[in-house]
Write a protein that holds these residues in place. Structure first.
Motif, short mmCIF file in Angstrom:
data_model
loop_
_atom_site.label_atom_id
_atom_site.label_comp_id
_atom_site.label_asym_id
_atom_site.label_seq_id
_atom_site.Cartn_x
_atom_site.Cartn_y
_atom_site.Cartn_z
N LEU A 145 0.85 -1.18 0.00
CA LEU A 145 0.00 0.00 0.00
C LEU A 145 0.89 1.23 0.00
CD1 LEU A 145 -3.05 0.73 0.31
CD2 LEU A 145 -2.70 0.70 2.77
N PRO A 146 0.51 2.30 -0.70
CA PRO A 146 1.31 3.53 -0.60
C PRO A 146 1.30 4.05 0.84
CG PRO A 146 -0.64 3.87 -1.99
CD PRO A 146 -0.64 2.44 -1.55
N ALA A 147 2.25 4.89 1.16
CA ALA A 147 2.38 5.42 2.52
C ALA A 147 1.11 6.19 2.91
CB ALA A 147 3.60 6.32 2.62
N LEU A 148 0.47 5.73 3.96
CA LEU A 148 -0.71 6.40 4.49
C LEU A 148 -0.45 6.94 5.89
CD1 LEU A 148 -3.55 3.93 3.41
CD2 LEU A 148 -2.73 5.97 2.23
N ASP A 149 0.79 6.91 6.32
CA ASP A 149 1.13 7.37 7.66
C ASP A 149 1.40 8.87 7.65
OD1 ASP A 149 3.58 7.51 6.37
OD2 ASP A 149 4.59 6.11 7.70
N ALA A 150 1.79 9.39 8.81
CA ALA A 150 2.04 10.83 8.94
C ALA A 150 3.18 11.28 8.03
CB ALA A 150 2.35 11.18 10.39
N TRP A 151 4.18 10.44 7.83
CA TRP A 151 5.30 10.81 6.96
C TRP A 151 4.82 10.93 5.52
CZ3 TRP A 151 8.09 12.64 10.43
CH2 TRP A 151 8.40 11.96 11.60
N GLY A 152 4.00 10.01 5.09
CA GLY A 152 3.44 10.08 3.74
C GLY A 152 2.58 11.32 3.56
N TYR A 153 1.84 11.66 4.60
CA TYR A 153 1.01 12.87 4.55
C TYR A 153 1.88 14.11 4.46
CZ TYR A 153 -2.60 16.24 5.98
OH TYR A 153 -3.48 17.29 6.05
N ASN A 154 2.91 14.16 5.27
CA ASN A 154 3.83 15.29 5.22
C ASN A 154 4.45 15.43 3.83
OD1 ASN A 154 5.37 17.44 6.61
ND2 ASN A 154 7.11 16.13 6.07
N ASP A 155 4.87 14.32 3.26
CA ASP A 155 5.45 14.35 1.91
C ASP A 155 4.42 14.87 0.90
OD1 ASP A 155 7.77 13.36 3.03
OD2 ASP A 155 7.46 11.33 2.27
N ALA A 156 3.18 14.43 1.03
CA ALA A 156 2.13 14.88 0.12
C ALA A 156 1.87 16.37 0.29
CB ALA A 156 0.84 14.09 0.35
N LEU A 157 1.88 16.86 1.52
CA LEU A 157 1.67 18.29 1.76
C LEU A 157 2.78 19.11 1.11
CD1 LEU A 157 0.58 18.38 5.51
CD2 LEU A 157 -0.85 18.83 3.51
N HIS A 158 4.03 18.63 1.24
CA HIS A 158 5.17 19.37 0.71
C HIS A 158 5.25 19.29 -0.80
CE1 HIS A 158 6.03 19.83 4.84
NE2 HIS A 158 7.19 20.43 4.62
N SER A 159 4.74 18.23 -1.39
CA SER A 159 4.81 18.11 -2.85
C SER A 159 3.80 19.04 -3.52
CB SER A 159 4.56 16.66 -3.29
OG SER A 159 3.22 16.28 -3.06
N LYS A 160 2.83 19.55 -2.76
CA LYS A 160 1.83 20.48 -3.30
C LYS A 160 2.33 21.92 -3.29
CE LYS A 160 -2.22 17.76 -2.13
NZ LYS A 160 -3.44 17.69 -1.37
N GLN A 161 3.40 22.17 -2.53
CA GLN A 161 3.88 23.56 -2.40
C GLN A 161 4.89 23.89 -3.44
OE1 GLN A 161 5.21 23.79 1.65
NE2 GLN A 161 3.14 23.61 2.44
#
Length: 161
Positions: A145-161
């Motif tokens: 499964l792709p990362a669904l943890d807090a680290w994956g969320y953080n990475d997703a937040l930063h990739s949008k900026q």
């Protein structure tokens, strides 16, 4: 920027939608696989997860969709689960922003007393628990499964900026 409980529910919604996007690509065989120690098949876990989330939102709003999800119902499909996840997820974010979580709730027909923050805490922990069960079901099939943890969320937040 102030952070707090709404951020936890923003994460929860992100993880739920990412989970649905991933699971939508699975075969029927993969979606129906099960094992001892897990709630049920991926389809069953998803129905349970989102029926419960609607219930948590209901605890605060006392409003339900015209036809609420029931985990024992037939699988409603990914588009419908995504729509419901967005509705209940956004409702929980708004609740976390606006409601007094020290309020006392009487659940289960008025026989179970708890503070509103307990319902909010349960909504977050329930989501994490069942997403982990789906990850276990997939791992048993050799699927990551792709990362669904807090680290994956953080990475997703930063990739949008």
């Amino acid at each position: 920027m102030t952070t707090g409980l709404p951020n936890f529910f923003e994460y929860n919604l992100w993880a739920n939608l990412r989970l649905l996007d991933f699971c939508e690509q699975l075969s029927d065989e993969q979606l129906d696989a099960t094992m001892t120690g897990v709630f049920g098949s991926i389809r069953e876990v998803l129905m349970h997860l989102f029926a419960s989330e609607e219930g948590y939102a209901y605890s605060f709003t006392k409003t339900r969709p015209s036809s609420p999800l029931k985990e024992e119902d037939s699988f409603v499909g990914f588009e419908e689960l995504r729509r419901r996840a967005q509705l209940s997820g956004k409702a929980l974010i708004d609740i976390a922003k606006e409601r007094d979580l020290g309020e006392t709730f009487w659940l289960d027909g008025g026989v179970y007393e708890c503070q509103a923050y307990i319902v909010a805490l349960q909504a977050i922990s329930h989501g994490v628990d069942h997403r982990s069960q789906i990850a276990t079901l997939l791992a048993q099939q050799g699927i990551e499964l792709p990362a669904l943890d807090a680290w994956g969320y953080n990475d997703a937040l930063h990739s949008k900026q």
